[in-house]
Enzyme design. Structure first.
Site, mmCIF file in Angstrom:
data_model
loop_
_atom_site.group_PDB
_atom_site.id
_atom_site.type_symbol
_atom_site.label_atom_id
_atom_site.label_comp_id
_atom_site.label_asym_id
_atom_site.label_seq_id
_atom_site.Cartn_x
_atom_site.Cartn_y
_atom_site.Cartn_z
ATOM 1 N N ASP A 110 0.829 -1.207 0.000
ATOM 2 C CA ASP A 110 0.000 0.000 0.000
ATOM 3 C C ASP A 110 0.867 1.262 0.000
ATOM 4 O O ASP A 110 2.001 1.248 0.468
ATOM 5 C CB ASP A 110 -0.874 0.043 1.256
ATOM 6 N N ASP A 111 0.279 2.354 -0.470
ATOM 7 C CA ASP A 111 0.755 3.751 -0.300
ATOM 8 C C ASP A 111 1.661 4.284 -1.412
ATOM 9 O O ASP A 111 2.010 5.457 -1.398
ATOM 10 C CB ASP A 111 1.486 3.992 1.035
ATOM 11 N N HIS A 113 -6.108 2.873 -3.451
ATOM 12 C CA HIS A 113 -5.965 3.006 -1.999
ATOM 13 C C HIS A 113 -6.504 4.384 -1.579
ATOM 14 O O HIS A 113 -6.038 4.952 -0.607
ATOM 15 C CB HIS A 113 -4.490 2.843 -1.644
ATOM 16 N N HIS A 151 -5.268 8.811 1.237
ATOM 17 C CA HIS A 151 -5.128 8.026 2.467
ATOM 18 C C HIS A 151 -6.044 8.485 3.592
ATOM 19 O O HIS A 151 -5.674 8.478 4.775
ATOM 20 C CB HIS A 151 -3.680 8.003 2.955
ATOM 21 N N TYR A 165 -6.060 2.108 6.552
ATOM 22 C CA TYR A 165 -6.272 1.686 7.947
ATOM 23 C C TYR A 165 -7.292 0.553 8.056
ATOM 24 O O TYR A 165 -7.815 0.295 9.142
ATOM 25 C CB TYR A 165 -6.752 2.863 8.825
ATOM 26 N N HIS A 211 3.899 -2.091 3.019
ATOM 27 C CA HIS A 211 3.830 -0.731 2.467
ATOM 28 C C HIS A 211 5.063 -0.395 1.618
ATOM 29 O O HIS A 211 6.188 -0.704 2.023
ATOM 30 C CB HIS A 211 3.694 0.287 3.606
#
Ligand code: NAG
Length: 310
Positions: free
Chosen positions: A123-124, A170, A174, A211, A271
């Site tokens: 992710d990210d 995603h 965020h 999250y 991540h």
């Protein structure tokens, strides 16, 4: 995660709101103080803001951290249940039927939360750290990209694609979605999809909530975009290595991964937003090997809802 971001002056912009299918009226909006965000020194490399998106939104540049809501004709607001907005951990406000993943580990039948082969997900990104992961990867894996990082690192995004990896959304920036209004959630999703389309010419199928923040209010929105939620059943908590108060060490992560490997199945959360978490990921690849699946392979599903030609 937004260490490389810098605030620029508050700006005024115009958004054209599609009122039904008939008229188009202009609405003046002011960006909040945390809007108008750009990456230092990267702006010249941004994904150009496409004409089709100007035609649809009236905007000429990518939004900041708080993207504006643009109404979409295919979203039926009456299908969205009325569960309450709450901050992370504020789980008591909604009944268990809300099926929150981060509050109660609840999953719905269309959520993907495990895999027949123990597989990593990231992710990210995309960020410069993503490139080091690409160099190492010998199997296809899954990246959940932030819209704001996608438009700021378009070449890295396309390199992920060219290496044959799967990319899901995603969100735009965020956000913890359960804390947002329905309109703000739609904005986080629509801008992330537009970022992926403008950069990679595709419309995603897979969605990873930041999250793990998802409940049946959010699912009722993401399903209307055609998206399917992807959760996890193994968390490395690698982000704790980059938080101010690290309560986790690299070796604890490797011990956990060796333990998980014995059971052979599952979906691992990692991540690619920072070099430190990518350093860990490189070693996790050495532990797990290359017999892994992408999320679409895990469930025998499609990679993207649509691929556009340029
Ligand atoms: C995707 O991009 C194409 C142009 O390449 C555009 O015609 C289309 O409307 C876009 N669709 C979405 C959902 O963003």
């Amino acid at each position: 995660m937004f260490k490389s971001l810098v605030l620029v002056a508050q700006t005024l912009y115009l958004v054209s709101v599609l009122a039904g299918d008939t008229a188009t009226k202009l609405v003046e909006k002011t960006l909040p103080a945390n809007g108008g965000v750009a990456f230092v020194g990267e702006q010249h490399k941004q994904t150009p803001f496409p004409q089709w998106l100007t035609d649809f939104t009236g905007m000429t540049q990518w939004p900041g951290l708080d993207p504006p809501y643009v109404p979409l004709s295919f979203i039926d607001m009456s299908k969205i249940p009325n569960y309450k907005q709450h901050q992370q951990g504020g789980c008591r406000v909604n009944p268990l039927e809300a099926c929150s993943f981060d509050c109660h580990n609840c999953v719905e039948p269309d959520d993907v939360h495990t895999c027949a082969k123990l597989s990593q997900t990231f992710d990210d990104g995309p960020t410069p750290a993503t490139l080091r992961l690409l160099d190492k990867l010998k199997h296809k894996t899954t990246f959940f990209a932030l819209g704001i990082n996608t438009v700021n690192h378009p070449n890295i995004y396309r390199e992920v694609m060219e290496n044959g990896h799967l990319i899901g959304t995603h969100t735009w920036s965020h956000a913890y979605l359960p804390s947002l209004t329905n309109e703000q959630i739609i904005a986080q999703i629509e801008w992330s999809i537009w970022a992926m389309n403008a950069t990679g010419n595709h419309y995603p199928k897979w969605f990873r909530p930041p999250y793990g923040g998802i409940d049946n209010r959010i699912r009722a929105i993401t399903r209307q975009f055609g998206l399917q939620a992807v959760l996890w059943d193994h968390d490395t908590f690698d982000w704790k290595l980059v938080s101010n108060d690290p309560k986790r060490t690299e070796n604890q992560i490797y011990d956990d991964v060796r333990e998980w490997k014995k059971h052979k199945q599952g979906l691992i959360l990692e991540h690619d937003g920072a070099h430190k978490t990518v350093d860990v990921a490189l070693n996790v690849i050495d532990i797990l090997g290359n017999d892994q699946l992408t999320v679409s392979q895990c469930v025998n599903g499609i990679d993207y809802i649509k691929k556009y030609s340029e």
